[in-house]
Motif scaffolding. Structure first.
Motif, PDB file in Angstrom:
ATOM      1  N   GLU A  22      -6.548  24.305 -38.277  1.00  0.00           N
ATOM      2  CA  GLU A  22      -7.189  24.036 -36.992  1.00  0.00           C
ATOM      3  C   GLU A  22      -8.261  25.078 -36.713  1.00  0.00           C
ATOM      4  O   GLU A  22      -9.383  24.737 -36.320  1.00  0.00           O
ATOM      5  CB  GLU A  22      -6.146  24.028 -35.867  1.00  0.00           C
ATOM      6  N   GLU A  64      -5.313  18.017 -20.116  1.00  0.00           N
ATOM      7  CA  GLU A  64      -5.624  17.466 -21.441  1.00  0.00           C
ATOM      8  C   GLU A  64      -5.684  18.545 -22.508  1.00  0.00           C
ATOM      9  O   GLU A  64      -5.187  18.379 -23.611  1.00  0.00           O
ATOM     10  CB  GLU A  64      -6.967  16.720 -21.395  1.00  0.00           C
ATOM     11  N   LEU A 140       0.715  14.026 -36.667  1.00  0.00           N
ATOM     12  CA  LEU A 140       0.257  14.932 -35.611  1.00  0.00           C
ATOM     13  C   LEU A 140       0.235  14.232 -34.256  1.00  0.00           C
ATOM     14  O   LEU A 140       0.556  14.843 -33.231  1.00  0.00           O
ATOM     15  CB  LEU A 140      -1.108  15.516 -35.949  1.00  0.00           C
ATOM     16  N   ARG A 141      -0.132  12.958 -34.233  1.00  0.00           N
ATOM     17  CA  ARG A 141      -0.128  12.197 -32.984  1.00  0.00           C
ATOM     18  C   ARG A 141       1.287  12.106 -32.418  1.00  0.00           C
ATOM     19  O   ARG A 141       1.504  12.263 -31.219  1.00  0.00           O
ATOM     20  CB  ARG A 141      -0.700  10.800 -33.215  1.00  0.00           C
ATOM     21  N   ARG A 144       2.247  15.637 -31.150  1.00  0.00           N
ATOM     22  CA  ARG A 144       1.534  15.910 -29.893  1.00  0.00           C
ATOM     23  C   ARG A 144       2.139  15.111 -28.739  1.00  0.00           C
ATOM     24  O   ARG A 144       2.346  15.653 -27.643  1.00  0.00           O
ATOM     25  CB  ARG A 144       0.055  15.571 -30.047  1.00  0.00           C
ATOM     26  N   SER A 145       2.427  13.849 -28.965  1.00  0.00           N
ATOM     27  CA  SER A 145       3.021  13.010 -27.912  1.00  0.00           C
ATOM     28  C   SER A 145       4.351  13.568 -27.437  1.00  0.00           C
ATOM     29  O   SER A 145       4.623  13.604 -26.235  1.00  0.00           O
ATOM     30  CB  SER A 145       3.214  11.573 -28.409  1.00  0.00           C
ATOM     31  N   LEU A 147       5.385  16.715 -27.641  1.00  0.00           N
ATOM     32  CA  LEU A 147       5.142  17.976 -26.934  1.00  0.00           C
ATOM     33  C   LEU A 147       4.598  17.716 -25.526  1.00  0.00           C
ATOM     34  O   LEU A 147       5.020  18.355 -24.558  1.00  0.00           O
ATOM     35  CB  LEU A 147       4.183  18.860 -27.730  1.00  0.00           C
ATOM     36  N   GLU A 148       3.673  16.780 -25.417  1.00  0.00           N
ATOM     37  CA  GLU A 148       3.106  16.467 -24.112  1.00  0.00           C
ATOM     38  C   GLU A 148       4.127  15.792 -23.207  1.00  0.00           C
ATOM     39  O   GLU A 148       4.202  16.091 -22.017  1.00  0.00           O
ATOM     40  CB  GLU A 148       1.856  15.595 -24.263  1.00  0.00           C
ATOM     41  N   SER A 154       2.540  23.797 -21.828  1.00  0.00           N
ATOM     42  CA  SER A 154       1.611  23.637 -20.701  1.00  0.00           C
ATOM     43  C   SER A 154       1.472  24.988 -20.000  1.00  0.00           C
ATOM     44  O   SER A 154       2.467  25.695 -19.822  1.00  0.00           O
ATOM     45  CB  SER A 154       2.144  22.606 -19.714  1.00  0.00           C
TER      46      SER A 154
END
Length: 157
Positions: A22, A64, A140-141, A144-145, A147-148, A154
């Motif tokens: 990254e 975001e 990764l999607r 990420r989902s 984690l969010e 956050s």
């Protein structure tokens, strides 16, 4: 770089590789955007988000990108000073404003997006085939989902 040690996933290695990839991708794209369009990757991402989410608030950007509202507001101030976005009164909440791209911001974003996509394609496709890229993107999607959804990482302030 192996991800299994005695049948146990090497999560520290996974984390190190993920973060270093990254960082290197971000820095490489940052250099191209700065050189060709005089913006940085974070500005590009903010502008892109605002194009995709017209009428977003600073708090929406902060959520975001998982960064603090204060830092996000300062970034929005810089974009506004450059003439790339405007703040508009929020009819639903007088304490916040809605952000919108200006024509200059939209033109800049269109040009920068071509540079970004070409650079990212070159960097990723030079190392991974299409099926691997698709599998990594899917994984990764999902991460990420999760984690969010659980609001992991956050900012608290």
């Amino acid at each position: 770089m192996a991800y299994k040690t005695d049948g146990i996933a090497d999560l520290q290695g996974f984390f190190a590789d993920l973060v270093r990839c990254e960082t290197r991708l971000y820095n490489a794209l940052n250099d191209r955007l700065r050189e060709r369009h005089e913006i940085v990757t974070s500005q590009f991402e903010f502008l892109r988000f605002l194009r995709e989410h017209p009428g977003a608030r600073v708090a929406d950007l902060a959520a975001e990108f998982a960064i603090g509202v204060g830092a996000t507001s300062k970034s929005a101030d810089r974009l506004e000073k450059q003439g790339w976005i405007v703040r508009q009164a929020n009819p639903a909440d007088r304490r916040s404003s809605l952000l919108a791209l200006t024509d200059d911001g939209s033109q800049l974003l269109d040009a920068a997006e071509a540079t970004f996509i070409a650079g990212l394609s070159e960097l990723v496709q030079g190392a991974l085939d299409q099926s691997t890229t698709t599998a990594v993107a899917r994984a990764l999607r999902r991460l990420r989902s999760a984690l969010e959804r659980d609001q992991v990482g956050s900012p608290t302030g």
